[in-house]
Scaffold this motif. Structure first.
Motif, PDB file in Angstrom:
ATOM      1  N   GLY A   1      32.397  10.222  17.265  1.00 57.25           N
ATOM      2  CA  GLY A   1      33.282   9.413  16.450  1.00 57.25           C
ATOM      3  C   GLY A   1      32.905   9.356  14.995  1.00 57.25           C
ATOM      4  N   THR A   2      31.696   9.756  14.637  1.00 57.28           N
ATOM      5  CA  THR A   2      31.297   9.732  13.238  1.00 57.28           C
ATOM      6  C   THR A   2      31.907  10.921  12.501  1.00 57.28           C
ATOM      7  OG1 THR A   2      29.272  10.963  13.716  1.00 57.28           O
ATOM      8  CG2 THR A   2      29.147   8.563  13.789  1.00 57.28           C
TER       9      THR A   2
ATOM     10  N   TYR B   1      42.148  14.505  13.551  1.00 59.60           N
ATOM     11  CA  TYR B   1      42.097  14.231  12.116  1.00 59.60           C
ATOM     12  C   TYR B   1      41.555  15.464  11.401  1.00 59.60           C
ATOM     13  CZ  TYR B   1      41.070  11.886   7.683  1.00 59.60           C
ATOM     14  OH  TYR B   1      41.025  11.525   6.353  1.00 59.60           O
ATOM     15  N   LEU B   2      42.441  16.244  10.814  1.00 57.48           N
ATOM     16  CA  LEU B   2      42.061  17.455  10.075  1.00 57.48           C
ATOM     17  C   LEU B   2      42.908  17.510   8.806  1.00 57.48           C
ATOM     18  CD1 LEU B   2      41.802  20.061  12.969  1.00 57.48           C
ATOM     19  CD2 LEU B   2      39.913  19.216  11.558  1.00 57.48           C
TER      20      LEU B   2
ATOM     21  N   ARG C   1      39.311   9.427  22.700  1.00 62.64           N
ATOM     22  CA  ARG C   1      38.502  10.635  22.707  1.00 62.64           C
ATOM     23  C   ARG C   1      38.009  11.019  24.089  1.00 62.64           C
ATOM     24  NH1 ARG C   1      36.647   7.574  18.501  1.00 62.64           N
ATOM     25  NH2 ARG C   1      37.330   8.297  16.482  1.00 62.64           N
ATOM     26  N   ARG C   2      38.502  10.384  25.116  1.00 64.28           N
ATOM     27  CA  ARG C   2      37.983  10.689  26.442  1.00 64.28           C
ATOM     28  C   ARG C   2      38.350  12.096  26.900  1.00 64.28           C
ATOM     29  NH1 ARG C   2      39.864   5.616  29.830  1.00 64.28           N
ATOM     30  NH2 ARG C   2      41.411   5.556  28.196  1.00 64.28           N
TER      31      ARG C   2
ATOM     32  N   GLN D   1      36.144  16.492  19.490  1.00 63.30           N
ATOM     33  CA  GLN D   1      36.556  16.853  18.144  1.00 63.30           C
ATOM     34  C   GLN D   1      35.917  18.157  17.675  1.00 63.30           C
ATOM     35  OE1 GLN D   1      38.773  15.087  16.265  1.00 63.30           O
ATOM     36  NE2 GLN D   1      39.127  13.614  17.897  1.00 63.30           N
ATOM     37  N   SER D   2      34.662  18.388  18.033  1.00 69.14           N
ATOM     38  CA  SER D   2      33.983  19.579  17.551  1.00 69.14           C
ATOM     39  C   SER D   2      34.627  20.851  18.072  1.00 69.14           C
ATOM     40  CB  SER D   2      32.503  19.527  17.944  1.00 69.14           C
ATOM     41  OG  SER D   2      32.365  19.485  19.355  1.00 69.14           O
ATOM     42  N   LYS D   3      35.204  20.818  19.255  1.00 70.19           N
ATOM     43  CA  LYS D   3      35.827  22.007  19.827  1.00 70.19           C
ATOM     44  C   LYS D   3      37.115  22.381  19.111  1.00 70.19           C
ATOM     45  CE  LYS D   3      33.840  21.345  24.434  1.00 70.19           C
ATOM     46  NZ  LYS D   3      34.104  21.115  25.867  1.00 70.19           N
TER      47      LYS D   3
END
Length: 1263
Positions: free
Chosen positions: A104-105, A335-336, A702-703, A707-709
């Motif tokens: 989440g950061t 969020y991008l 986010r479950r 986000q990194s993927k």
């Protein structure tokens, strides 16, 4: 007074910067075309994009924030590597980006991009070769030579340099083509031209220190392009910011040194708004205040938001600005703000997102091929335009909010209308001579300057260096530099004030939110294990306390993931540390409560402007003007001599060993290290005391998505991401349908603590709207071909164009009803349901003003009301060949197992009734069919004379409709009547032969399929029953329980608290049919009377839009009229043998005649005014031209008495009449003075409510 020197060497989390990165051209791999850039080989090679590489990054990695090489490279150069020649513009530019981590950061990147001369002969030769190939392909007259020349450029995907070994570059250059290449625009010749490649210097930080990072990178670039070398090697400055500059403590500012001077950064205090360094003033100037409020509303309601601009930094400025305004809430989805070209497949994501893409040169937004547009907010930043989704509600108190924002902007000299990107710079003040600085330097050496003067001197020196040598020789003036600092300060103050305005609005709206938070779980584990089955917030009670104009927005917002996450954090604070944002917000609310600034009646609150604007700005100004801490100065490192020599315009190759980790080589670092254990300030979602697994478990946004993927463009990662989207859609469908069932069936009121204050209809509309959004996103996932903005409607149009087989014409298309349908109605069976194409055709004829999105929503509403949504969608998906043509292989609709589960969840909605179509589209024309069912199998044409009906609903009435001769039914079309409530059935007075015993009347809505049953069970005609020629019947909605049981009809649960009605209604006041009433005890009669009044009281205590049918509560089977009739029939004596012709109305008429006689004789007892009112109402009803019979007259008297607050006073008059003792037994309730007084008190409670009667009840009576 500034503190001592501060170092950040100790901990990674407290460092100002985590990584320093250099991206650009890798001469070893050569030129690799950026295949995903979507560019054509028709473009000149100097205008194409090539793959960039991370050339260096320091340190190698950190434990808490591992370095993501591919993601950083994409975001540093989102459009790839670009080239220029000396004839092209080579302006350097700055942009930033953000990377969301799985916990989440966020990590922030700041990039300074410039063009650096290419010194590699291989690269320049490769560029020349590409130009020659380009020219041969497009200017050669021979098609064969064109094809042979184009093949190397298209096939060289690994490296173009590696293929040059097989080519003779000199021979290529000697070709006659070189003569014409020189005259071609954009041509390149190594002997004549200089080739430049873009290079990016990037700083990765844990917090958005925008201005500090921008100044540092700008100074670094100036040092590279300067004629003279910097005072220290560049490694010293980079090492300093990576390892020796800490994050400023909360509420403090920090000064550190760049290459050319000091730089100040600050962090807000623990009670202030979190750090937001992006210039909100620029965002408001670009879009305007109204557009920014619309954009914020779209983000708050979690629509899909797509930003569009040529400038990457504008994308970040608007995205970060709008998310900073969300405080205390946080964006929970994708969020991008900068979406690199290799990640454009994410535009297909069927989830809420906030993304930004770069506008190509001179391209229009109409050229974008977007699969999701139904719920899209498109923001064209360069053209200052915001296109929100349809039916977007207004933000609470939006006009007053816009006015307050305008005032803030005007105070800082900005126009609130938008469209202005920069303010005209005023005339530059006179330069400050460098001699003044020399004098100050001399004073410093002589010790004549104090601490504050020294700080001013350092600032002047830094400004002088930024102005350029000499100050007037082409560089900035010192005055201009001071003006820039003043503008930065004003921008920071404006940021705070704009954010405080929105924070004040959220505090006003949610000031008492804690009163509605439900703490039902005894411990953390039980709460985590039952999250989906419980609610943390009493939404109904909260909405009931809000102003009516705010309900549309708030009902939507309460269903968002950001509000759910906010509530989850509140509940979790019972077992873990409170999150920083919520702690700040709750602290502000506590201070507001302390000073009692909230109004007692939130439903009538007035708009109050923010009162802390200047206080917040002053705290920011103090920190920026006077630094509290100073970091260690850059210093010499233990480096090898001879490396990193200064070469103007070329960034040197840094010594990796000295930048790999921090070294305590500075003499101050060990003795003056302070606050080395500074905790990393958190401005995003972290929860102390919970492990990562638990945090992921409770975080709803986010479950199912890491986000990194999202930043991995590899095919395997893309497949995994698309699979996650499919699973997320299925899970969302399961949760939404479950929530809709709980809301509609009324279980939520019991299970979740929502009492009578619940306004379920408003929440129901919100849930249905969210279901429409879910279906649009599902049908838009993986879509290739789309007509219009709606993906679902596009699919329906394709089916229509492909010639789907139509079912037999619906009654709406054929006014002549067939006999089979009439028989089904008479027998209580459902007429055949239309196909989805029939429903689609009706929607297309509803209104020309409906857009594709509106038509799709209307179709969903209609299918849901008809209980055929799942069935229609199943038929829609039966044509798999069409779906394969329209969708990509990864689309949700091509996942067979998930698709079947999706339809199964939608099928569960058939267990409840909805009137969403009827109550949403109120102005359309609806065909109705009315069928009269006699009690005996006799022909109505022989027993009724010119029968007529008038159907009334919550939206109006149909007017009198004559039934054709020799038929039992009538078909007519009129404006939507809404939910039907009453039906008037009558005939002409044609003697004693015109009579019929009517069992019921059935009314069928040909569009929605709803059937209303109006029970009668009484005679209609002269000389039978009460002699009525007109009946007012109360309707009851019946519908099939599901598509599997379409042949069986059952009563639907009463909607919105209406009392249950039995199948046999009517029979008011007839003693002959009231023998069963004698079996009721006096206690039962009084209990039914209290229950009838209680239902009326509860009706008016609900929100207006949630109230049921008042006529049913008054005249229905368990209504007030029926209960009062039983009260007056209790103990009634009759001299008739068969007891079939005595009615309560006869008793009332006798009492009235007795009162009038006594009044004439002067013997009238009691209040003359009350007696006159009873006599006046009774005589007016008898004088009415309507022949409604004795039962109808008694019903009308009761309704008028309740409306005019006279009924509680009339009852004692009836009880005290001398006729009562003669007509009633001694045990009768009307003879019991205590029972009569008790009933009067109960009826008196209805006086506080405004009772409005339907026209069908009081027509013809002027009272």
């Amino acid at each position: 007074m500034m503190s001592g020197v501060t170092s950040g060497t100790g901990s990674v989390s407290c460092r100002l910067a985590h990584y320093f990165v250099v991206c650009g051209l890798d001469t070893e791999t050569g030129l690799e075309p950026e295949e995903l850039a979507g560019e054509s080989f028709e473009q000149s090679p100097l205008r194409r994009s090539f793959k960039s590489k991370v050339l260096a990054h320091y340190p190698e990695s950190t434990d808490r924030n591992p370095f993501n090489r591919d993601a950083v490279n994409m975001l540093c150069m989102p459009h790839g590597l670009s080239f220029r020649s000396q004839a092209d513009g080579r302006e350097h530019h700055f942009h930033s980006f953000t990377v969301a981590l799985d916990d989440g950061t966020r990590s922030y990147g700041f990039v300074h991009t410039y063009y650096e001369a290419v010194t590699s002969a291989q690269i320049t030769t490769a560029m020349q070769t590409l130009h020659q190939m380009h020219h041969v392909e497009h200017y050669s007259t021979s098609s064969s030579s064109s094809s042979s020349a184009s093949s190397p450029s298209t096939s060289s995907t690994d490296s173009l340099v590696s293929s040059l070994d097989e080519l003779d570059a000199d021979s290529l250059a000697a070709r006659p083509l070189s003569a014409c290449l020189g005259c071609v625009a954009g041509s390149f010749q190594p002997a004549r031209d200089t080739l430049y490649a873009s290079k990016a210097l990037c700083l990765l930080t844990p917090l958005p220190f925008l201005h500090a990072a921008r100044h540092f990178l700008s100074q670094l670039h100036q040092a590279v392009t300067s004629h003279t070398a910097p005072p220290l090697p560049l490694e010293s400055y980079i090492h300093n910011i990576l390892y020796e500059v800490p994050v400023p403590p909360p509420g403090r500012s920090l000064r550190f040194h760049g290459v050319q001077g000091p730089i100040v950064c600050q962090q807000p205090g623990p009670e202030e708004l979190p750090l937001g360094d992006y210039p909100l003033g620029e965002a408001f100037s670009l879009l305007g205040v109204e557009n920014m409020v619309r954009l914020l509303t779209s983000v708050l309601l979690e629509t899909q938001v797509l930003l569009y601009s040529q400038d990457y930094q504008r994308l970040m400025t608007v995205a970060e600005g709008i998310t900073n305004l969300l405080f205390p809430f946080q964006w929970q989805h994708v969020y991008l703000p900068i979406l690199p070209v290799p990640l454009h497949h994410l535009l297909d994501a069927p989830v809420p997102y906030l993304m930004g893409i770069q506008r190509k040169d001179f391209s229009q937004c109409s050229t974008l091929d977007l699969s999701h547009e139904a719920n899209l907010c498109f923001v064209d930043i360069d053209n200052h335009r915001v296109d929100p989704p349809e039916d977007l509600p207004l933000f609470p108190d939006q006009p007053e909010l816009i006015q307050e924002l305008n005032e803030v902007l005007l105070r800082f000299g900005l126009q609130p209308h938008g469209g202005a990107t920069t303010n005209p710079a005023p005339a530059a003040p006179p330069c400050l001579s460098s001699l003044v600085l020399e004098d100050l330097m001399e004073d410093r050496r002589n010790g004549n300057l104090g601490g504050e003067e020294l700080a001013v001197l350092e600032r002047l020196q830094a400004l002088a260096r930024r102005c350029g040598e000499g100050g007037m020789k082409g560089g900035k003036t010192l005055g201009r530099a001071f003006q820039e600092e003043e503008e930065e300060l004003n921008a920071a103050k404006m940021n705070v004030q704009l954010r405080e305005v929105f924070a004040g609005r959220f505090a006003a709206i949610f000031g008492r939110y804690e009163e509605f938070v439900i703490h039902s779980a005894p411990d953390l584990e039980s709460w985590l294990g039952n999250r989906d089955g419980t609610s943390n917030f009493d939404k109904g009670s909260f909405l009931s306390a809000q102003p009516a104009p705010h309900l549309h927005f708030l009902s939507w917002f309460l269903e968002t993931a950001m509000f759910s996450s906010f509530l989850d954090s509140k509940v979790l604070s019972r077992w873990a540390d409170q999150e920083p944002l919520q702690r700040v917000f709750d602290g502000r609310l506590e201070r507001e409560h302390l000073y009692d600034t909230f109004e007692d009646d939130p439903g009538n609150r007035r708009y109050r402007k923010c009162s802390v604007l200047h206080k917040s700005a002053q705290a920011m100004e103090r920190r920026l003007l006077k630094a509290d801490h100073t970091a260690i100065h850059p210093h010499l490192l233990d480096m090898r001599i001879g490396q990193g020599r200064h070469q103007q315009g070329c960034f040197p190759r840094l010594q990796a060993d000295v930048l790999a980790q921090g070294h305590n080589t500075n003499k101050w670092s060990s003795r003056n290290t302070r606050r080395s254990d500074i905790k990393r300030p958190v401005t995003t979602e972290t929860t102390s005391g919970l492990g990562n697994d638990q945090r992921e478990k409770y975080s709803p946004g986010r479950r199912s998505l890491h986000q990194s993927k999202l930043l991995d463009p590899s095919p395997s990662a893309v497949t995994q991401i698309q699979r996650g989207f499919v699973e997320g859609l299925l899970s969302e469908c399961r949760l939404k349908t479950r929530r809709m069932l709980m809301e509609r069936m009324g279980k939520e009121s019991v299970e979740l603590g929502q009492g009578e204050a619940s306004i379920t209809g408003l929440q129901e509309n919100t849930l249905i709207h969210s279901l429409c959004d879910l279906l649009e996103r599902t049908w838009g996932h993986g879509l290739l071909l789309k007509q219009g903005r709606s993906a679902l409607w596009s699919h329906l149009l394709h089916c229509q164009a492909n010639g789907e087989k139509m079912e037999p014409p619906s009654p709406a298309e054929s006014p002549v009803s067939n006999g089979l349908d009439s028989m089904r109605l008479e027998e209580g069976l459902a007429p055949p349901k239309g196909s989805f194409v029939q429903d689609m055709r009706f929607v297309q004829t509803m209104s020309e003003s409906l857009s594709e999105v509106g038509q799709a929503r209307a179709w969903i509403h209609l299918s849901l009301e008809k209980k055929v949504l799942s069935q229609h969608l199943k038929l829609l998906l039966a044509n798999q060949n069409l779906i394969r043509q329209l969708y990509k292989p990864h689309a949700f609709l091509l996942c067979e197992e998930e698709r079947e589960q999706f339809l199964f969840h939608l099928l569960s909605l058939n267990t409840v009734d909805y009137l969403c179509f009827t109550r949403t589209f109120t102005s359309i024309s609806i065909p109705y069919r009315v069928v009269i069912t006699p009690m005996k199998k006799l022909s109505i044409a022989m027993t009724m004379s010119n029968p007529w009906v008038c159907v009334s609903g919550e939206l109006g009435d149909s007017g009198v409709r004559q039934i054709p001769k020799n038929t039992q039914e009538i078909f007519f079309q009129c404006q939507n009547l809404g939910r039907l409530s009453t039906l008037q059935l009558g005939q002409e007075n044609s003697g004693l032969l015109a009579k019929c015993l009517v069992d019921c009347v059935i009314v069928y809505n040909e569009i929605t399929g709803h059937t209303y049953r109006f029970p009668c069970g009484r005679w209609l005609g002269k000389g039978v029953g009460d002699g009525s020629l007109e009946r007012v019947l109360i309707g009851q909605l019946v519908s099939p329980r599901g598509e599997e049981e379409s042949g069986r009809w059952t009563g639907t649960p009463p909607e919105q608290g209406s009392p249950l009605q039995s199948g046999h209604m009517g029979g008011l006041g007839s003693l002959g049919r009231s023998n069963s009433n004698n079996r009721l005890s006096s206690v039962q009669v009084q209990e039914e009377m209290r229950e009838a009044v209680n239902n009326l009281v509860k009706h008016f205590h609900k929100a207006e839009q949630e109230r049921g049918n008042l006529t049913a509560l008054l005249c229905g089977e368990e209504g007030l009229v029926r209960s009062l009739e039983q009260f007056l029939l209790h103990g009634f004596k009759s001299s008739r043998l068969f007891q079939r012709s005595v009615f309560i109305w006869d008793f009332v008429e006798k009492v009235v005649v007795s009162m009038e006689t006594a009044d004439q004789m002067g013997d009238l007892r009691g209040s003359t005014e009350l007696c006159d009112s009873l006599c006046h109402y009774t005589n007016a009803i008898n004088a009415s031209p309507r022949n409604i019979g004795k039962e109808g007259k008694f019903q009308l008297l009761v309704c008028l008495g309740v409306r005019d607050q006279l009924l509680p006073q009339w009852l004692p008059l009836l009880a005290e009449s001398h006729l009562t003792a003669r007509l009633y037994e001694e045990s009768a309730l009307v003879q019991d003075r205590a029972a009569v007084n008790s009933l009067s008190r109960i009826l008196h409670t209805l006086h506080e409510f405004p009772i409005t009667l339907e026209t069908a009840l009081i027509k013809g009576v002027d009272l």
